[in-house]
Design an enzyme around this catalytic site. Structure first.
Site, PDB file in Angstrom:
ATOM      1  CE1 TYR A 144      -2.246   3.342   2.493  1.00 28.25           C
ATOM      2  CE2 TYR A 144      -3.708   2.546   0.777  1.00 28.25           C
ATOM      3  CZ  TYR A 144      -3.373   3.506   1.715  1.00 28.25           C
ATOM      4  OH  TYR A 144      -4.156   4.622   1.865  1.00 28.25           O
ATOM      5  CG  ASP A 239       5.961   3.670   0.352  1.00 33.73           C
ATOM      6  OD1 ASP A 239       4.765   3.477   0.094  1.00 33.73           O
ATOM      7  OD2 ASP A 239       6.344   4.368   1.326  1.00 33.73           O
ATOM      8  CE  LYS A 267       2.698   5.207   7.769  1.00 37.42           C
ATOM      9  NZ  LYS A 267       1.333   5.175   8.296  1.00 37.42           N
TER      10      LYS A 267
HETATM   11  P1  KE4 Z   1      -0.499   8.660   4.198  1.00 32.98           P
HETATM   12  O1  KE4 Z   1      -1.041   9.314   2.947  1.00 32.98           O
HETATM   13  O2  KE4 Z   1      -1.555   7.876   4.963  1.00 32.98           O
HETATM   14  O3  KE4 Z   1       0.276   9.662   5.095  1.00 32.98           O
HETATM   15  O4  KE4 Z   1       0.619   7.627   3.770  1.00 32.98           O
HETATM   16  C1  KE4 Z   1       0.287   6.640   2.818  1.00 32.98           C
HETATM   17  C2  KE4 Z   1       1.251   5.475   2.957  1.00 32.98           C
HETATM   18  C3  KE4 Z   1       2.267   5.334   2.030  1.00 32.98           C
HETATM   19  N1  KE4 Z   1       3.158   4.312   2.111  1.00 32.98           N
HETATM   20  C4  KE4 Z   1       3.085   3.412   3.127  1.00 32.98           C
HETATM   21  C5  KE4 Z   1       4.097   2.310   3.190  1.00 32.98           C
HETATM   22  C6  KE4 Z   1       2.071   3.517   4.105  1.00 32.98           C
HETATM   23  O5  KE4 Z   1       2.008   2.610   5.110  1.00 32.98           O
HETATM   24  C7  KE4 Z   1       1.139   4.566   4.027  1.00 32.98           C
HETATM   25  C8  KE4 Z   1       0.015   4.729   5.027  1.00 32.98           C
HETATM   26  N2  KE4 Z   1      -0.094   3.700   6.007  1.00 32.98           N
HETATM   27  C9  KE4 Z   1      -1.422   3.464   6.558  1.00 32.98           C
HETATM   28  C10 KE4 Z   1      -1.388   2.292   7.537  1.00 32.98           C
HETATM   29  N3  KE4 Z   1      -0.533   1.253   7.169  1.00 32.98           N
HETATM   30  C11 KE4 Z   1      -1.957   4.691   7.193  1.00 32.98           C
HETATM   31  C12 KE4 Z   1      -3.118   4.470   8.129  1.00 32.98           C
HETATM   32  C13 KE4 Z   1      -4.393   4.941   7.523  1.00 32.98           C
HETATM   33  O6  KE4 Z   1      -4.604   4.735   6.308  1.00 32.98           O
HETATM   34  O7  KE4 Z   1      -5.195   5.513   8.310  1.00 32.98           O
END
Ligand code: KE4
Length: 430
Positions: A144, A239, A267
């Site tokens: 993801y 990523d 993060k």
């Molecule tokens: P954000 O757009 O949520 O800041 O980041 C997207 C993203 C990109 N790449 C990786 C490896 C990620 O894990 C994420 C976002 N992670 C999720 C949970 N695994 C965020 C939690 C959520 O969607 O509320």
């Protein structure tokens, strides 16, 4: 456990917020019951609207490697707040965070800060396409990378949790250049390059997957991916939104000794405030506006409060920090493995650094199919039982548990007691 206040807040939220939440995985829909509304958090504890206290291992889905309300972060943001929240103009703090990132990631000479990981990965793909003048991209099933249209194809995290790994509303034309490979299967990548010669702009991967649950790269998989991309003139994008500063200050690329062309971060570098970043060599990054022809922008990119929180967080991290995080995590993981063995519950725990996932399966989990094959109903019961025992794991099988520097050995022991009670209840029901 009292939950009346959270339930009341959830009813009110659902009148005006879709699903009562602003991000699907928070909804508890995957694990049953009503989401707990958190009123405050400190150190390794979160406190919900009914006054329940939990040892927290969600850590805001990764950013809070120092735990909640770390004094350095609170102080840094508190000092910045009276100076203004956003200027729409350059601020020295942006340079300071970018400098820290470039210091710890030798593959990064120039950075662009964004407001989220989604923006970072979306921009990195655009950059790969701009650099190569090619259009196809390769992603891995179960990974993801945020919710931009062309990456919502067999995506992990909430997309899988809620059964829409390839989201509604994404036109086929947006994803017909998104090619899918299987994690830990380099031949699946090579076949795509053979089938689409000189068409693939880039390959994006979570170097340690966190969004199908934790899935680690098998020996030499990342090295082979690096050489395959190089052979075909494609850009390799790591990523590291989760793994950056999580597995080491230099992320997974430092841990595994594999250098990508573009790195995405998020993060931890925002310390719990909205942030994302992508970076690469100066040569690649000169394609990005205003230096180059690839446009990308953001009203609050490099926001001074997020910068202050990120800098304060990163500055607290050092080799001793990671040794402590790894030691605490190892105690927790080995304890969970012992408990599942003692109770005769089939489980696999995938772990690296201070992140891990408990899968209820008697198989190894090395890819998306393996993750999908585990017993998610059992995970949901495990999650709910843990809550009753004062411990909060992620409310979805396809996520990672995160240990922070705020966790103590005593809390690890308490967590293992909660794990034992939670799993014994399950084993007695089997
Ligand atoms: P954000 O757009 O949520 O800041 O980041 C997207 C993203 C990109 N790449 C990786 C490896 C990620 O894990 C994420 C976002 N992670 C999720 C949970 N695994 C965020 C939690 C959520 O969607 O509320």
């Amino acid at each position: 456990m009292k939950t009346a206040n959270s339930e009341k807040l959830f009813r009110r939220a659902r009148n005006v917020l879709v699903g009562g939440v602003n991000s699907p995985v928070r909804s508890f829909a995957a694990v049953g019951g009503s989401p707990l509304f958190v009123s405050r958090a400190e150190g390794s504890y979160v406190y919900d609207a009914d006054g329940n206290r939990f040892i927290d291992y969600v850590a805001s889905w990764g950013p809070l490697i120092l735990g909640h309300s770390h004094p350095s972060v609170v102080s840094a943001v508190g000092k910045r707040l009276p100076l203004g929240t956003s200027f729409g103009a350059p601020c020295e703090l942006e340079t300071d965070l970018a400098t820290l990132i470039a210091k710890h990631f030798p593959s990064i000479e120039k950075v662009r800060l964004t407001n989220s990981g989604t923006e970072a990965t979306m921009s990195a793909i655009r950059l790969a396409r701009a650099v190569t003048a090619r259009e196809h991209i390769v992603k891995f099933e179960g990974c993801y990378h945020g919710h931009s249209d062309f990456l919502l194809v067999k995506s992990g995290s909430g997309a899988t949790t809620f059964g829409n790994p390839s989201s509604a509303g994404v036109p086929k034309s947006f994803v017909n250049r998104t090619l899918l490979a299987r994690y830990n299967d380099i031949d699946s990548v090579k076949r795509l390059f053979e089938k689409h010669p000189r068409k693939i702009a880039g390959v994006i991967i979570e170097p340690v997957a966190g969004n199908m649950g934790v899935v680690t790269p098998e020996k030499n998989f990342l090295k082979k991916l690096r050489s395959t991309c190089k052979k075909h003139g494609a850009v390799l994008i790591f990523d590291e939104v989760i793994t950056g500063f999580r597995l080491a200050r230099g992320g997974a690329q430092k841990l595994f000794g594999v250098t990508p062309d573009i790195t995405c971060l998020g993060k931890i570098i925002g310390g719990g405030l909205p942030v994302g970043a992508y970076g690469a060599s100066a040569e690649i990054m000169q394609m990005v506006s205003p230096e180059g022809p690839m446009y990308q922008a953001g009203t609050l990119s490099g926001n001074p409060l997020a910068m202050a929180a990120g800098i304060a967080t990163v500055k607290e991290l050092n080799p001793r920090t990671y040794r402590r995080l790894e030691s605490l995590t190892a105690s927790l993981v080995s304890g969970i493995r012992e408990i599942t063995a003692e109770l005769g519950i089939a489980a696999t725990v995938n772990s690296v650094g201070s992140m891990f996932t408990v899968f209820f399966t008697d198989q190894k989990v090395t890819d998306y199919a393996g993750a999908l094959g585990c017993d998610t109903a059992k995970y949901a019961r495990f999650f709910r039982n843990l809550l009753q025992n004062g411990v909060m794991f992620p409310p979805s099988q396809f996520e990672s548990v995160f240990v922070s520097t705020a966790h103590t050995k005593k809390q690890v022991d308490q967590t293992l007691q909660a794990v034992y009670a939670s799993l014994r209840e399950i084993s007695e029901g089997e």
